[in-house]
Design a protein around this motif. Structure first.
Motif, PDB file in Angstrom:
ATOM      1  N   PRO A   9       0.830  -1.202   0.000  1.00 25.06           N
ATOM      2  CA  PRO A   9       0.000   0.000   0.000  1.00 25.06           C
ATOM      3  C   PRO A   9       0.871   1.260   0.000  1.00 25.06           C
ATOM      4  O   PRO A   9       2.002   1.255   0.464  1.00 25.06           O
ATOM      5  N   HIS A  12       1.525   4.343  -4.770  1.00 26.99           N
ATOM      6  CA  HIS A  12       1.066   5.213  -5.849  1.00 26.99           C
ATOM      7  C   HIS A  12       1.944   6.451  -5.995  1.00 26.99           C
ATOM      8  O   HIS A  12       2.338   6.837  -7.106  1.00 26.99           O
ATOM      9  N   PRO A  26      -6.196   7.698 -14.545  1.00 25.67           N
ATOM     10  CA  PRO A  26      -6.285   7.097 -13.204  1.00 25.67           C
ATOM     11  C   PRO A  26      -6.772   5.656 -13.204  1.00 25.67           C
ATOM     12  O   PRO A  26      -6.297   4.841 -12.411  1.00 25.67           O
ATOM     13  N   ALA A  27      -7.696   5.324 -14.099  1.00 26.88           N
ATOM     14  CA  ALA A  27      -8.215   3.952 -14.127  1.00 26.88           C
ATOM     15  C   ALA A  27      -7.127   2.943 -14.458  1.00 26.88           C
ATOM     16  O   ALA A  27      -7.074   1.853 -13.876  1.00 26.88           O
ATOM     17  N   ARG A  29      -3.813   3.402 -13.973  1.00 29.41           N
ATOM     18  CA  ARG A  29      -2.891   3.356 -12.828  1.00 29.41           C
ATOM     19  C   ARG A  29      -3.421   2.422 -11.748  1.00 29.41           C
ATOM     20  O   ARG A  29      -2.687   1.594 -11.203  1.00 29.41           O
ATOM     21  N   ASP A  30      -4.693   2.567 -11.422  1.00 28.78           N
ATOM     22  CA  ASP A  30      -5.284   1.730 -10.375  1.00 28.78           C
ATOM     23  C   ASP A  30      -5.248   0.252 -10.756  1.00 28.78           C
ATOM     24  O   ASP A  30      -4.976  -0.613  -9.916  1.00 28.78           O
ATOM     25  N   GLU A  31      -5.501  -0.042 -12.034  1.00 31.55           N
ATOM     26  CA  GLU A  31      -5.534  -1.438 -12.464  1.00 31.55           C
ATOM     27  C   GLU A  31      -4.143  -2.056 -12.465  1.00 31.55           C
ATOM     28  O   GLU A  31      -3.976  -3.236 -12.111  1.00 31.55           O
ATOM     29  N   LEU A  33      -1.748  -1.368 -10.441  1.00 30.88           N
ATOM     30  CA  LEU A  33      -1.411  -1.679  -9.051  1.00 30.88           C
ATOM     31  C   LEU A  33      -2.252  -2.838  -8.519  1.00 30.88           C
ATOM     32  O   LEU A  33      -1.771  -3.648  -7.715  1.00 30.88           O
ATOM     33  N   ARG A  34      -3.496  -2.944  -8.976  1.00 30.90           N
ATOM     34  CA  ARG A  34      -4.353  -4.042  -8.505  1.00 30.90           C
ATOM     35  C   ARG A  34      -3.867  -5.384  -9.026  1.00 30.90           C
ATOM     36  O   ARG A  34      -3.851  -6.387  -8.304  1.00 30.90           O
ATOM     37  N   TRP A 122      -8.355  -6.770 -19.325  1.00 30.59           N
ATOM     38  CA  TRP A 122      -8.873  -5.466 -18.873  1.00 30.59           C
ATOM     39  C   TRP A 122      -8.831  -4.448 -20.007  1.00 30.59           C
ATOM     40  O   TRP A 122      -9.766  -3.669 -20.183  1.00 30.59           O
TER      41      TRP A 122
END
Length: 240
Positions: A9, A12, A26-27, A29-31, A33-34, A122
């Motif tokens: 965690p 970012h 942003p979408a 970037r989030d994916e 990291l997920r 994705w």
């Protein structure tokens, strides 16, 4: 694939220091990291080999990786020296073909690996995000164009200086260059396809001109953003 761990965690902000990731949608970037998992590599351990299957998009999290390959004579040809938080592996992600080079840890390192199949699934659902991957590939291509031009036109001292600039700027991934970089003369020689003795002589010449200072294990750039008359900066987005 060897054992890996989820992305810690709070990562970012550190990753956003990379120009490409920091300006991604942003979408995406989030994916990244997920989906991503962190792999630990010992010094000299291979992340992937030339001709191998593409496992996914990668980012150096700690340490440093050598990107290169052996030539016909068995000598190591070094293309790039990657440090945190530089992304790579987008070519095989896009075209689905085998890896173009070897990626080997120079020191104990950690690499974020985003699995190819999961990321492709994705992207199929979010096709507009392919544009972001295209931007990453184009940034690398611009660097290649400049390097080819310099190889044909510049003397060795200036080629050494430009390559140091590229490393300090993370091959265009950083807005501000690092003033001190850890780069062995042998590694620099492999990058430019010349002998270590030639590199040592060129560095001494640049030091005498006041452009850098040599320290034990480090090179300090005293004028990291200067450029030769009429030549584009390695990080200049207009180059190429």
């Amino acid at each position: 694939m060897p054992p890996s761990t989820p992305v810690p965690p709070g990562l970012h902000a550190a990753l956003a220091s990379d120009e490409w990731f920091g300006h991604c949608a942003p979408a995406l970037r989030d994916e990244l990291l997920r989906l991503g998992r962190v792999r630990k590599l010992a010094a000299g351990e291979s992340l992937f080999a030339r001709g191998g299957d593409a496992e996914g998009l990668c980012c150096v999290m700690a340490g440093a990786l050598r990107i290169g390959a052996l030539n016909a004579e068995g000598d190591s040809a070094l293309l790039a020296y990657l440090e945190p938080y530089q992304w790579f592996g987008e070519i095989s992600l896009i075209d689905g073909r085998p890896r173009t080079h070897d990626a080997v840890a120079d020191v104990p390192s950690q690499v974020l690996v985003v699995p190819r199949e999961a990321l492709l699934a994705w992207l199929d659902a979010h096709p507009a995000m392919w544009r972001e991957l295209g931007k990453l590939a184009c940034r690398k291509l611009r660097v290649v164009f400049v390097a080819i031009e310099e190889l044909a036109q510049l003397p060795l001292e200036e080629r050494v200086w430009r390559r140091l600039q590229l490393v300090a700027l993370g091959y265009g991934s950083r807005d501000a260059p690092r003033r001190r970089i850890r780069l062995a003369q042998e590694v620099l020689a492999q990058m430019l396809g010349v002998s270590r003795q030639s590199i040592n002589k060129a560095l001494k010449t640049l030091e005498a001109r006041g452009r850098l200072r040599l320290h034990y294990g480090e090179i300090e750039l005293l004028d990291a953003l200067s450029e030769s008359p009429g030549s584009p900066s390695p990080a200049d987005p207009a180059a190429g």
